[in-house]
Design an enzyme around this catalytic site. Structure first.
Site, mmCIF file in Angstrom:
data_model
loop_
_atom_site.group_PDB
_atom_site.id
_atom_site.type_symbol
_atom_site.label_atom_id
_atom_site.label_comp_id
_atom_site.label_asym_id
_atom_site.label_seq_id
_atom_site.Cartn_x
_atom_site.Cartn_y
_atom_site.Cartn_z
ATOM 1 N N CYS A 15 39.720 42.290 69.536
ATOM 2 C CA CYS A 15 40.410 42.331 68.240
ATOM 3 C C CYS A 15 41.250 43.599 68.127
ATOM 4 O O CYS A 15 40.748 44.665 67.730
ATOM 5 C CB CYS A 15 39.400 42.276 67.094
ATOM 6 S SG CYS A 15 38.369 40.808 67.070
ATOM 7 N N GLU A 21 47.200 43.175 64.477
ATOM 8 C CA GLU A 21 47.130 42.950 63.029
ATOM 9 C C GLU A 21 48.495 42.484 62.542
ATOM 10 O O GLU A 21 49.473 42.463 63.298
ATOM 11 C CB GLU A 21 46.730 44.239 62.311
ATOM 12 C CG GLU A 21 45.355 44.751 62.698
ATOM 13 C CD GLU A 21 44.962 46.031 61.987
ATOM 14 O OE1 GLU A 21 43.888 46.574 62.294
ATOM 15 O OE2 GLU A 21 45.732 46.502 61.109
ATOM 16 N N ARG A 35 61.472 9.034 93.998
ATOM 17 C CA ARG A 35 62.409 8.430 93.067
ATOM 18 C C ARG A 35 63.746 8.164 93.778
ATOM 19 O O ARG A 35 64.379 9.087 94.313
ATOM 20 C CB ARG A 35 62.607 9.366 91.871
ATOM 21 C CG ARG A 35 63.769 9.045 90.959
ATOM 22 C CD ARG A 35 63.516 7.855 90.079
ATOM 23 N NE ARG A 35 64.506 7.784 89.006
ATOM 24 C CZ ARG A 35 64.683 6.719 88.239
ATOM 25 N NH1 ARG A 35 63.924 5.642 88.420
ATOM 26 N NH2 ARG A 35 65.576 6.732 87.289
ATOM 27 N N GLU A 45 63.959 18.647 83.916
ATOM 28 C CA GLU A 45 65.269 18.103 84.282
ATOM 29 C C GLU A 45 65.154 17.211 85.520
ATOM 30 O O GLU A 45 65.742 16.127 85.579
ATOM 31 C CB GLU A 45 66.238 19.246 84.553
ATOM 32 C CG GLU A 45 66.595 20.067 83.328
ATOM 33 C CD GLU A 45 67.532 21.211 83.668
ATOM 34 O OE1 GLU A 45 68.207 21.144 84.723
ATOM 35 O OE2 GLU A 45 67.570 22.186 82.902
ATOM 36 N N GLU A 56 49.682 40.086 75.539
ATOM 37 C CA GLU A 56 49.327 41.207 76.414
ATOM 38 C C GLU A 56 50.556 42.031 76.790
ATOM 39 O O GLU A 56 50.698 42.495 77.925
ATOM 40 C CB GLU A 56 48.544 40.721 77.643
ATOM 41 C CG GLU A 56 47.201 40.115 77.261
ATOM 42 C CD GLU A 56 46.133 40.267 78.317
ATOM 43 O OE1 GLU A 56 46.223 41.192 79.137
ATOM 44 O OE2 GLU A 56 45.196 39.449 78.303
#
Length: 432
Positions: A175, A178, A319, A387, A414
């Site tokens: 924690c 804020e 494909r 894409e 981070e």
């Protein structure tokens, strides 16, 4: 792999037309970079010098990497779509991480840990992120923040109390942020007022990762605001402490299975013995942990990008358009080659930073470079993969769009990308 991937489809509406095999949604591809396949580190004489390639792993690292790959495909992959849609980590996944020792990778066996290396943690995070970056984040934060804080700064009593718990079933949560202190983290307003042999904490935190499931919190609070950031102290606060409240989790764009919640403290009474380290040193601990954690986030972004790439390339080879596979068009080959090269560069940056940290050498600049660059590469890779997949890449029946959503956080948490660039520039200024 096919059985694990099939779990993704259980809640999906079946397409009402015949689809070619290469359109099998969420299918995990066995095809990966040749260079991403690990090799055992050669045996060296006691006085030998290690000059092995960065992607040469020890036997232990290789075994752990392979185990995590199997775990991710069998235990995580079938649940990823459900967890993303419900914004909730499945208990079975959390339990599995603990059972496999993936929440205590570097902890000693005396605490119930695995006793492995920091580099092993990076490999684990990378492999998990290939399947679900949200699960990878849980593992990353537990190992690079929670466990590291206890082992580095905890007293012997704190270690005996908490390390067996975080190795067995307890998640930790850090924690710091804020509402008014994000990148400017040390302008935090949460106060800790001394009362005899205990402190009273009041304040609120935002964007707290893992708060939903956490059993223990590391709370950064200022014991003496007149000292500025030098008054910041780290407190260990158990979840069931009176006055600690975990708020409603955020409805996020990505890494949705990993909770992010506000946490408030209303007259939370914490004994003086629950101070982690020394009074007024919390800011140093936060900086130190985040420097290491950035390598973990780099591994997460690297795994994410690689997982997306591995799902996509087989599709482009199968494909067929205009009488040949999409992959065979030179324009496509050049784009794919460019992304592949950047993925390889990102991996080398990440592994190098990890090896430096593991051996105790300076790594702050390299950690920032790795985090910055992997986040950029993940953004490019996932966008290009959508894409290359065409229309199907834009649907939720396939994992590509999820990788695209998940990667954005890499430029934010981070330490934002701009913070990383500032850190790199500061290091360069000292070098020249």
């Amino acid at each position: 792999m096919a059985a694990a991937a099939g779990g993704w489809l259980r809640n999906c509406t079946k397409l009402k037309r015949n689809m070619p095999a290469y359109l099998a949604p969420w299918r995990a591809s066995p095809c990966v970079f040749r260079s991403s396949k690990s090799e055992l580190m050669p045996n060296l004489a006691s006085d030998g010098v290690v000059c092995a390639p960065l992607q040469t792993f020890t036997e232990e690292e290789t075994m752990l990497k392979n185990m995590v790959t199997k775990f991710a495909q069998e235990r995580v992959a079938p649940l990823v779509q459900k967890m993303d849609e419900n914004s909730k980590m499945e208990d079975s996944v959390i339990q599995g991480l603990f059972e496999q020792g993936l929440m205590s990778i570097e902890l000693g066996e005396e605490y119930g840990g695995t006793g492995a290396s920091f580099f092993s943690t990076i490999l684990v995070v990378e492999e998990l992120a290939k399947v679900d970056p949200a699960v990878a984040l849980l593992c990353e934060l537990q190992n690079t923040l929670t466990n590291k804080l206890f082992t580095t700064y905890g007293t012997e009593e704190q270690k005996r109390t908490y390390l067996p718990r975080v190795a067995k079933d307890t998640i930790g949560s850090f924690c710091l942020s804020e509402a008014g202190s994000g990148s400017d983290a040390f302008s935090l307003k949460t106060r800790a007022e001394k009362k005899g042999d205990y402190y009273i904490i009041n304040g609120s935190k935002m964007w707290i990762s893992l708060a939903e499931h956490a059993g223990v919190f590391f709370v950064m609070a200022n014991t003496d605001p007149s000292l500025g950031y030098r008054g910041i102290t780290c407190f260990i606060v158990d979840r069931d402490t009176e006055g600690l409240h975990v708020g409603k989790k955020e409805d996020k764009l990505g890494i949705r299975a990993s909770s992010t919640c506000p946490v408030t403290f209303e007259n939370v009474k914490v004994p003086e013995t629950n101070i982690l380290g020394q009074v007024g040193q919390g800011y140093k601990y936060a900086i130190g942990m985040l420097n290491t954690g950035r390598i973990g986030i780099a591994a997460q972004m690297l795994g994410l990008a690689q997982g997306c790439f591995d799902h996509t390339i087989p599709y482009t080879k199968e494909r067929v358009q205009f009488g040949k596979s999409v992959f065979d068009f030179q324009g496509m080959q050049h784009q794919i080659a460019q992304v592949a090269t950047q993925l390889e560069a990102a991996r080398l940056l990440t592994y190098n930073a990890a090896r430096l940290a593991e051996t105790g050498r300076p790594f702050i600049k390299e950690a920032s470079m790795a985090k910055y660059y992997t986040a950029e590469v993940a953004t490019l890779t996932t966008s290009k993969c959508i894409e290359w997949m065409g229309g199907v890449g834009f649907t939720k029946n396939y994992p590509i769009e999820k990788y695209y959503r998940d990667c954005k956080i890499g430029t934010i948490y981070e330490g934002t990308s701009n913070i990383q660039l500032s850190t790199i520039a500061k290091s360069l200024a000292q070098e020249y």
